[in-house]
Design an enzyme around this catalytic site. Structure first.
Site, short mmCIF file in Angstrom:
data_model
loop_
_atom_site.label_atom_id
_atom_site.label_comp_id
_atom_site.label_asym_id
_atom_site.label_seq_id
_atom_site.Cartn_x
_atom_site.Cartn_y
_atom_site.Cartn_z
N ASP A 30 44.15 49.24 -42.96
CA ASP A 30 44.67 48.84 -41.65
C ASP A 30 44.17 47.47 -41.22
OD1 ASP A 30 42.09 50.13 -41.55
OD2 ASP A 30 42.22 50.08 -39.38
N GLU A 186 31.23 52.71 -34.31
CA GLU A 186 30.51 52.06 -35.40
C GLU A 186 29.31 51.27 -34.90
OE1 GLU A 186 31.01 48.80 -39.04
OE2 GLU A 186 32.74 49.28 -37.78
N LYS A 226 34.38 59.18 -37.54
CA LYS A 226 34.15 58.11 -38.51
C LYS A 226 32.94 57.28 -38.06
CE LYS A 226 36.32 54.24 -40.95
NZ LYS A 226 37.58 53.56 -41.33
N SER A 297 36.08 57.28 -45.33
CA SER A 297 37.22 56.52 -44.83
C SER A 297 36.90 55.06 -45.10
CB SER A 297 37.44 56.78 -43.34
OG SER A 297 38.52 55.99 -42.85
#
Length: 361
Positions: A30, A186, A226, A297
């Site tokens: 992406d 993140e 994630k 991922s």
């Protein structure tokens, strides 16, 4: 009050479990146009729409075997509607292999005022309408990335709270439209911090994140997480071993992530391809109880050696697809705790660091 029906909950659960079933993980393809340009620049290839389409055609049209290792692929908006030279939508290559199609829906990181260089992620305006359209166009899960950083004074309480609530609101909107949200808070690896400091911050961030998801009534069984792995900072003098990373990461997750959430799909965070695979494997060999699937991922950690093999040349198309298949298989084995470093055929490129300071998409 607006509630998810039992049918909606079942659909979300089914999608989430399908993506991570039997050691499968996610290919994050992406990258924005600008980020893709940086990737192509490394192999001296121009950042043009045809070039981006050809590269992503390489990824999507790989052999059906790919579906043994990859359960979902995250696309950029441009890629979702791109067609190959014969007029076939690239996403249809994924559908034919029974790989779930995902979409990046955030609009990027913007500064958070009166903080020490911290940010939040924009894109909530119009998200419901975009999700409804993406669902019609074949997307069943989505990604939204928030970024936090470790310094002496960050992340601040404001940054943690703001990003947790943004992710929770995004997740709620996705679920209302039948889309499984990947929740991605993140923590960047930039800095000299120790693995202990990273674990401390990761626990703070994840605890706040799941409080926010609860406050927003997000259906956890229909989500995926994630996160970053718990590692030493990229510039730290002492680097943690895979076993140390596994222990710190699994401990942080066990302290903060509810068992109802089905799967943790790690980002690679600039690790080399081999390190990302080794650390994932170590987590799946950890002796502690892990109520969620632990998978991957990966973007750079699945694609770096693929780009090097391709070099923008049509005659290298098949060879690059073989490299993708190998990396996908290695990470799928790691997601089952069955990976061994001796399985690697060419370690040289896979050992190179993929770190990018203050990384953006």
């Amino acid at each position: 009050m607006v509630h998810l029906t039992e049918e909606q909950k079942l659909e979300l659960r089914t999608i989430a479990s399908k993506i991570i079933k039997n050691g499968r993980g996610i290919l994050a393809a992406d990258e924005s146009t600008g980020t893709m340009g940086k990737r192509l620049e490394q192999i001296n290839v121009k950042n043009e729409e045809d070039t981006r389409r050809n590269y992503r055609h390489l990824l999507m049209s790989s052999d059906k075997e790919l579906s043994n290792y990859i359960g979902g692929v995250i696309l950029f908006h441009e890629t979702l509607y791109q067609k190959d030279v014969e007029g076939k939508l690239l996403k249809d290559y994924l559908k034919e292999k029974d790989i779930v199609v995902g979409i990046k829906v955030d609009k990027g990181v913007v500064p958070l005022m009166n903080t020490d260089g911290e940010g939040t992620t924009q894109g909530l305006d119009g998200l419901g309408e975009r999700c409804a359209q993406y669902k019609k166009d074949g997307c069943d899960f989505a990604k939204w990335r928030c970024v936090l950083k470790i310094t002496e004074h960050t992340p601040s309480a404001l940054s943690i709270m703001e990003n947790a609530n943004v992710l929770a609101r995004y997740a709620s909107i996705c679920q209302q439209n039948g889309i499984v949200p990947i929740v991605e808070p993140e923590i960047l690896p930039d800095g000299e911090h120790t693995i202990e400091r990273c674990q401390e911050v990761t626990e703070q961030v994840l605890a706040a994140q799941y409080k926010a998801l609860s406050d927003h009534h997000v259906y956890l069984e229909g989500t995926l997480l994630k996160p970053n792995m718990v590692t030493s900072g990229h510039s730290a003098a002492i680097k943690a071993s895979p076993q140390e990373v596994a222990n710190a990461t699994v401990t942080a997750l066990r302290r903060t992530v509810p068992a109802a959430m089905p799967g943790v799909v790690f980002l690679s965070g600039g690790q080399s391809e081999l390190s990302a695979t080794e650390n994932l494997n170590a987590m799946n060999c950890h002796e502690a109880c892990r109520p969620w699937k632990i998978s991957f991922s990966y973007g750079r950690a699945l694609q770096a050696s693929v780009l090097q093999a391709w070099q923008g040349k049509q005659e290298c198309f098949a060879a690059a697809q073989m490299v993708l298949m190998h990396r996908a298989k290695m990470n799928s084995l790691a997601a089952r705790g069955e990976y061994k470093k001796e399985m690697e055929s060419d370690k040289s490129s896979a050992e190179q660091s993929l770190f990018v300071g203050n990384h953006t998409y």
